[in-house]
Design a protein around this motif. Structure first.
Motif, PDB file in Angstrom:
ATOM      1  N   ALA A  11       0.897  -1.199   0.031  1.00  0.00           N
ATOM      2  CA  ALA A  11      -0.062  -0.142   0.016  1.00  0.00           C
ATOM      3  C   ALA A  11       0.897   1.204  -0.017  1.00  0.00           C
ATOM      4  O   ALA A  11       0.431   2.188  -0.800  1.00  0.00           O
ATOM      5  N   ASP A  12       2.042   1.323   0.909  1.00  0.00           N
ATOM      6  CA  ASP A  12       3.047   2.262   0.804  1.00  0.00           C
ATOM      7  C   ASP A  12       3.634   2.668  -0.729  1.00  0.00           C
ATOM      8  O   ASP A  12       3.774   3.840  -1.026  1.00  0.00           O
ATOM      9  N   THR A  16      -1.625   4.166  -1.614  1.00  0.00           N
ATOM     10  CA  THR A  16      -2.783   4.106  -1.157  1.00  0.00           C
ATOM     11  C   THR A  16      -2.919   3.483   0.158  1.00  0.00           C
ATOM     12  O   THR A  16      -1.998   3.369   0.887  1.00  0.00           O
ATOM     13  N   THR A  17      -4.393   3.249   0.645  1.00  0.00           N
ATOM     14  CA  THR A  17      -4.301   2.729   2.110  1.00  0.00           C
ATOM     15  C   THR A  17      -4.387   1.040   1.955  1.00  0.00           C
ATOM     16  O   THR A  17      -4.237   0.661   0.900  1.00  0.00           O
ATOM     17  N   VAL A  18      -4.736   0.454   3.007  1.00  0.00           N
ATOM     18  CA  VAL A  18      -4.249  -0.968   2.872  1.00  0.00           C
ATOM     19  C   VAL A  18      -5.446  -1.643   2.129  1.00  0.00           C
ATOM     20  O   VAL A  18      -5.345  -2.741   1.544  1.00  0.00           O
ATOM     21  N   ARG A  19      -6.668  -0.955   2.117  1.00  0.00           N
ATOM     22  CA  ARG A  19      -7.845  -1.419   1.648  1.00  0.00           C
ATOM     23  C   ARG A  19      -7.710  -1.743   0.133  1.00  0.00           C
ATOM     24  O   ARG A  19      -7.883  -2.572  -0.375  1.00  0.00           O
ATOM     25  N   ARG A  22      -5.576  -4.907  -0.538  1.00  0.00           N
ATOM     26  CA  ARG A  22      -6.412  -6.255  -0.251  1.00  0.00           C
ATOM     27  C   ARG A  22      -7.756  -6.607  -1.027  1.00  0.00           C
ATOM     28  O   ARG A  22      -7.960  -7.648  -1.296  1.00  0.00           O
ATOM     29  N   ARG A  23      -8.016  -5.538  -1.747  1.00  0.00           N
ATOM     30  CA  ARG A  23      -9.285  -5.642  -2.836  1.00  0.00           C
ATOM     31  C   ARG A  23      -8.379  -6.333  -4.129  1.00  0.00           C
ATOM     32  O   ARG A  23      -9.271  -7.298  -4.496  1.00  0.00           O
ATOM     33  N   LEU A  24      -7.038  -5.748  -4.413  1.00  0.00           N
ATOM     34  CA  LEU A  24      -6.687  -6.445  -5.393  1.00  0.00           C
ATOM     35  C   LEU A  24      -6.464  -8.101  -5.221  1.00  0.00           C
ATOM     36  O   LEU A  24      -6.316  -8.766  -6.191  1.00  0.00           O
ATOM     37  N   ILE A  25      -6.058  -8.307  -3.848  1.00  0.00           N
ATOM     38  CA  ILE A  25      -6.085  -9.791  -3.575  1.00  0.00           C
ATOM     39  C   ILE A  25      -7.164 -10.529  -3.835  1.00  0.00           C
ATOM     40  O   ILE A  25      -7.286 -11.644  -4.411  1.00  0.00           O
ATOM     41  N   GLU A  26      -8.127  -9.854  -2.905  1.00  0.00           N
ATOM     42  CA  GLU A  26      -9.550 -10.662  -3.142  1.00  0.00           C
ATOM     43  C   GLU A  26      -9.945 -10.736  -4.454  1.00  0.00           C
ATOM     44  O   GLU A  26     -10.675 -11.908  -4.542  1.00  0.00           O
ATOM     45  N   GLU A  27      -9.829  -9.663  -5.341  1.00  0.00           N
ATOM     46  CA  GLU A  27     -10.326 -10.054  -6.786  1.00  0.00           C
ATOM     47  C   GLU A  27      -9.399 -10.801  -7.639  1.00  0.00           C
ATOM     48  O   GLU A  27      -9.602 -10.878  -8.796  1.00  0.00           O
ATOM     49  N   ARG A  28      -8.351 -11.302  -7.010  1.00  0.00           N
ATOM     50  CA  ARG A  28      -7.302 -11.978  -7.794  1.00  0.00           C
ATOM     51  C   ARG A  28      -6.572 -11.231  -9.065  1.00  0.00           C
ATOM     52  O   ARG A  28      -6.314 -11.614 -10.008  1.00  0.00           O
ATOM     53  N   ARG A  29      -6.495  -9.969  -8.978  1.00  0.00           N
ATOM     54  CA  ARG A  29      -5.854  -8.933  -9.786  1.00  0.00           C
ATOM     55  C   ARG A  29      -4.442  -8.911  -9.782  1.00  0.00           C
ATOM     56  O   ARG A  29      -3.884  -8.096 -10.363  1.00  0.00           O
ATOM     57  N   ARG A  40       1.636 -12.099   1.289  1.00  0.00           N
ATOM     58  CA  ARG A  40       2.674 -11.104   1.150  1.00  0.00           C
ATOM     59  C   ARG A  40       2.594 -11.124  -0.375  1.00  0.00           C
ATOM     60  O   ARG A  40       2.155 -12.109  -0.935  1.00  0.00           O
ATOM     61  N   ILE A  41       2.821  -9.871  -1.039  1.00  0.00           N
ATOM     62  CA  ILE A  41       2.776  -9.710  -2.326  1.00  0.00           C
ATOM     63  C   ILE A  41       4.190  -9.585  -3.011  1.00  0.00           C
ATOM     64  O   ILE A  41       5.086  -8.516  -2.346  1.00  0.00           O
TER      65      ILE A  41
END
Length: 69
Positions: A11-12, A16-19, A22-29, A40-41
């Motif tokens: 995010a840093d 952006t914020t952490v959100r 997390r959304r990119l991860i959830e949507e598998r983007r 971990r990314i």
């Protein structure tokens, strides 16, 4: 081996914020690694995401500016 970033570090880097990561991860983007219950990314995945979503500026020809309608 590629450096693995926490969601906060990603995010840093993205500014952006952490959100958002997390959304990119959830949507598998974005590519991510599960280490137990932690996520971990890879640094290369963040760099790749930035490169894919970078918009280049449009260049206009100078002749287009001189005409009146």
């Amino acid at each position: 081996m590629d450096r693995l970033l926490t969601v906060q570090q990603a995010a840093d880097v993205l500014g952006t914020t952490v959100r958002f990561p997390r959304r990119l991860i959830e949507e598998r983007r974005i590519t991510f690694v599960k280490v137990g219950r932690h996520v971990r990314i890879p640094q290369s995945a963040v760099d790749e995401y930035i490169a894919e979503h970078t918009v280049q500026p449009v260049t206009l020809r100078p002749a287009a500016f001189g005409r009146a309608a």
